[in-house]
Design an enzyme around this catalytic site. Structure first.
Site, PDB file in Angstrom:
ATOM      1  N   HIS A  69     -12.188  -1.902   7.315  1.00  0.00           N
ATOM      2  CA  HIS A  69     -11.529  -0.710   6.788  1.00  0.00           C
ATOM      3  C   HIS A  69     -10.030  -0.886   6.982  1.00  0.00           C
ATOM      4  O   HIS A  69      -9.554  -1.044   8.104  1.00  0.00           O
ATOM      5  CB  HIS A  69     -12.017   0.553   7.501  1.00  0.00           C
ATOM      6  CG  HIS A  69     -11.420   1.809   6.926  1.00  0.00           C
ATOM      7  ND1 HIS A  69     -12.037   2.520   5.910  1.00  0.00           N
ATOM      8  CD2 HIS A  69     -10.267   2.467   7.210  1.00  0.00           C
ATOM      9  CE1 HIS A  69     -11.286   3.568   5.606  1.00  0.00           C
ATOM     10  NE2 HIS A  69     -10.210   3.551   6.382  1.00  0.00           N
ATOM     11  N   CYS A  70      -9.298  -0.856   5.889  1.00  0.00           N
ATOM     12  CA  CYS A  70      -7.855  -1.108   5.934  1.00  0.00           C
ATOM     13  C   CYS A  70      -7.097   0.215   5.879  1.00  0.00           C
ATOM     14  O   CYS A  70      -7.207   0.951   4.884  1.00  0.00           O
ATOM     15  CB  CYS A  70      -7.436  -2.003   4.767  1.00  0.00           C
ATOM     16  SG  CYS A  70      -5.664  -2.365   4.743  1.00  0.00           S
ATOM     17  N   PRO A  71      -6.321   0.549   6.915  1.00  0.00           N
ATOM     18  CA  PRO A  71      -5.562   1.808   6.873  1.00  0.00           C
ATOM     19  C   PRO A  71      -4.433   1.797   5.849  1.00  0.00           C
ATOM     20  O   PRO A  71      -3.996   2.864   5.404  1.00  0.00           O
ATOM     21  CB  PRO A  71      -5.013   1.927   8.302  1.00  0.00           C
ATOM     22  CG  PRO A  71      -4.961   0.523   8.816  1.00  0.00           C
ATOM     23  CD  PRO A  71      -6.116  -0.188   8.182  1.00  0.00           C
TER      24      PRO A  71
END
Length: 353
Positions: A69-71
């Site tokens: 999951h990439c912020p």
């Protein structure tokens, strides 16, 4: 050329953000009912986890071929947007390298035209250049400072994002994700720990870097397959990876240790009241912290010197399948004396000590 870099970078960035990774349909089950025994069941999505899929706590969905999951894109990197995300990681450093070249040459030429050499000193006059005609765009002290600052940002982005691109290309050329690389490492540790003599072969490596590359990058921009069924190498089972995950999950339950909370913990990231060492050694991870009340029971699965990770044992099954897992200070709990696994170490302590 700079406009070209900008358009391509933004196109791939927003594609990765808005196209999304692709999610396992709610209520999904395999075509053959007997295959359910090889899969994990997600209580949140009320469906089985398809091969290579994982549940994301931030997206609250099971993501197909989840990498992480990439912020920065506020989304997961997975099956549908892996190519766009990787192209963004490639184009951003290339654009920054081009911009850095422009900044360096601009500062060099402007300073060269403003330097005067004396017998015993060197003077730089930033007010005007020593040439005629004067430059169309004035280059003063403020412009020099802004160019130097922009050069630092460009070089920093090149190094940071470029390293992420190298990491992504390594997993793509082996047809893995970051999570699957971690699962493979844990499989080797499990086999070595129990001395089973078995050999784990990653099933999705096609044996050729070009074939693995084509699994993500295609001329149409649409990745191969449907995100649920995947081609496997010869000699491997369609559910080889999911079977290994089930083995690791069972092993985690065996080696988990029961603890009881002896102090309240609010769930803050860096608790001030739990000691200086606990405050400064908080785990550098996006994994959550769980709040504890005195008397709560927790199954710890791994730990650090001052922190532990585990799952809270809920008193009733009326919580809708919600599991409370996360980190908590080791100072707040004590091992239950009646636990059947008291002689077994917490997973991770053996490696961290």
């Amino acid at each position: 050329m700079l406009l070209n870099w900008t358009v391509m970078i933004l196109y791939n960035y927003f594609s990765a953000m808005f196209v999304g990774p692709g999610y396992v349909p709610l209520g999904w089950t395999p075509e053959k009912s007997q295959d359910c025994m090889y899969l994990q069941y997600c209580k949140v999505c009320q469906s089985y986890k398809a091969p290579r899929s994982h549940h994301c706590r931030k997206c609250n969905r099971c993501v197909m071929k989840m990498d992480h999951h990439c912020p920065w894109i506020n989304n997961c990197c997975g099956y549908q947007n892996h190519a766009s995300f990787t192209l963004f990681l490639l184009l951003a450093p290339l654009g920054c390298i081009h911009a850095s070249f422009i900044f360096v040459m601009t500062m060099y030429t402007q300073l060269y035209n403003r330097i005067s050499f004396g017998w015993s000193s060197v003077k730089i006059d930033m007010s005007a250049a020593k040439r005629d005609p004067r430059p169309i765009i004035p280059f003063g002290l403020s412009a020099f400072a802004a160019s130097l600052f922009a050069l630092g940002l460009a070089l920093g982005t090149t190094i940071a994002v470029g390293m992420l691109f190298i990491i992504q290309m390594k997993v793509i050329l082996s047809n893995k994700t970051s999570i699957e690389s971690w699962i493979e490492e844990k499989a080797k540790d499990r086999i070595q720990y129990y001395q089973t003599g078995e050999t784990f072969i990653f099933p999705y490596d096609m044996g050729s870097k070009w074939k693995n590359f084509r699994q993500v990058f295609t001329w149409s921009g649409i990745p191969e397959g449907d995100g649920l069924d995947w081609p496997v190498r010869d000699g491997c089972h369609q559910y080889s990876l999911t079977i290994e995950q089930l083995k690791q999950k069972a092993d985690k339950r065996i080696r988990s240790v029961r603890y009881r909370a002896i102090e309240d913990y609010s769930g803050v990231c860096c608790p001030v009241t739990k000691g200086v060492k606990t405050f400064f050694t908080t785990p550098c991870t996006e994994e959550p912290r769980i709040a504890l009340s005195k008397g709560d029971l927790i199954l710890a699965t791994r730990g650090l010197k001052h922190w532990m990770y585990g799952e809270k044992i809920l008193d009733s099954a009326a919580d809708g399948g919600i599991r409370e897992r996360g980190w908590f200070p080791r100072k707040c709990v004590e091992k239950c004396p009646y636990d059947s696994e008291t002689d077994q170490p917490v997973d991770g302590e053996k490696k961290n000590r």
